[in-house]
Design an enzyme around this catalytic site. Structure first.
Site: not given
Ligand code: GLY
Length: 253
Positions: A60, A66, A131, A161, A248
């Site tokens: 990823d 992120d 997350r 997100h 992203c």
């Molecule tokens: N595929 C990106 C994530 O789930 O962080």
């Protein structure tokens, strides 16, 4: 104005990343072409690109946003919310050290991902998600308040997100969909509601004089054009298959 963007080429193992979509496996070669298109579009917006080579350890890792939260004053290195992504931030930190004197860190048990962080001028919205946990949000708030920013947390329900469902494009214009529609936290904004069939396109990106938007979402493109914005469309089909949106794919500063 943004001057730089950090991006990372998709790994060959890109299709082994995390996804909740049922759109099928991404095509690696197509993803690389789309990634190049993304870079060219950022260049058109006036950005200098810091392009990192693919990191095969992390499927990823093309989703660099992120790994850090940045603004004009500081860079905050995150602690990603899933173990398969922890470590992606190491090389990003090395790059950001070239640009920032002030580097801060989200530390365990706090977790936080940049996709959950929406900046509106000096105000930050922090999504509490699978997350980004309360401790990560608390650490970010303490850090940002020290630098004069304020923070509001937003509990997420369904989206991965915060920025999966919200984008700010300046001039008080906020684009929203799904669980964020009618949320009183956003009452003060000029709201652009997006229908479910175009919800993927909400993750658009205001970069200097342009709004970047995923290709093929006519209703949202019309709504944004009618507000006077210049639009650049980018084909995102392969990244969408891996739950990735426009924001992203870069860290802008
Ligand atoms: N595929 C990106 C994530 O789930 O962080």
């Amino acid at each position: 104005m943004f001057k730089h963007a950090i991006v990372r080429k998709p790994a060959r193992r890109f299709q082994e990343g995390i996804t909740s979509s049922n759109l099928g496996k991404p095509d690696y070669n197509k993803a690389v072409i789309q990634h190049s298109g993304y870079i060219e579009t950022l260049k058109k917006c006036g950005l200098k690109i810091i392009s990192l080579i693919a990191d095969e350890t992390f499927p990823d890792s093309t989703f660099v946003e992120d790994t850090a939260v940045v603004n004009k004053d500081l860079a905050i290195i995150t602690n990603l919310g899933v173990s398969s992504r922890r470590g992606e931030e190491v090389e990003i930190r090395v790059v950001l050290e070239r640009f920032y004197d002030n580097i801060e860190y989200i530390k365990k048990p706090g977790t936080l991902e940049g996709g959950d962080i929406l900046k509106v001028d000096n105000q930050y919205y922090i999504g509490l998600s699978k997350r980004t946990n309360k401790e990560g949000a608390k650490q970010l708030k303490v850090i940002l308040e020290r630098y004069g920013y304020s923070c509001i947390t937003v509990q997420l329900v369904n989206v991965l997100h915060l920025k999966t469902g919200i984008a700010y494009i300046g001039d008080n214009n906020l684009i929203l969909t799904g669980e964020f529609i009618n949320n009183p936290i956003f009452n003060e904004f000029n709201i652009i509601n997006v229908d479910k069939d175009e919800s993927y396109a909400v993750n658009c990106l205001k970069v200097n004089n342009y709004v970047l938007i995923a290709k093929g979402f006519k209703k949202l493109i019309n709504s944004i054009s009618n507000l006077g914005y210049k639009i650049l469309e980018i084909d995102m089909s392969e990244f969408r298959k891996m739950d990735g949106g426009l924001s992203c794919l870069s860290i802008r500063f």
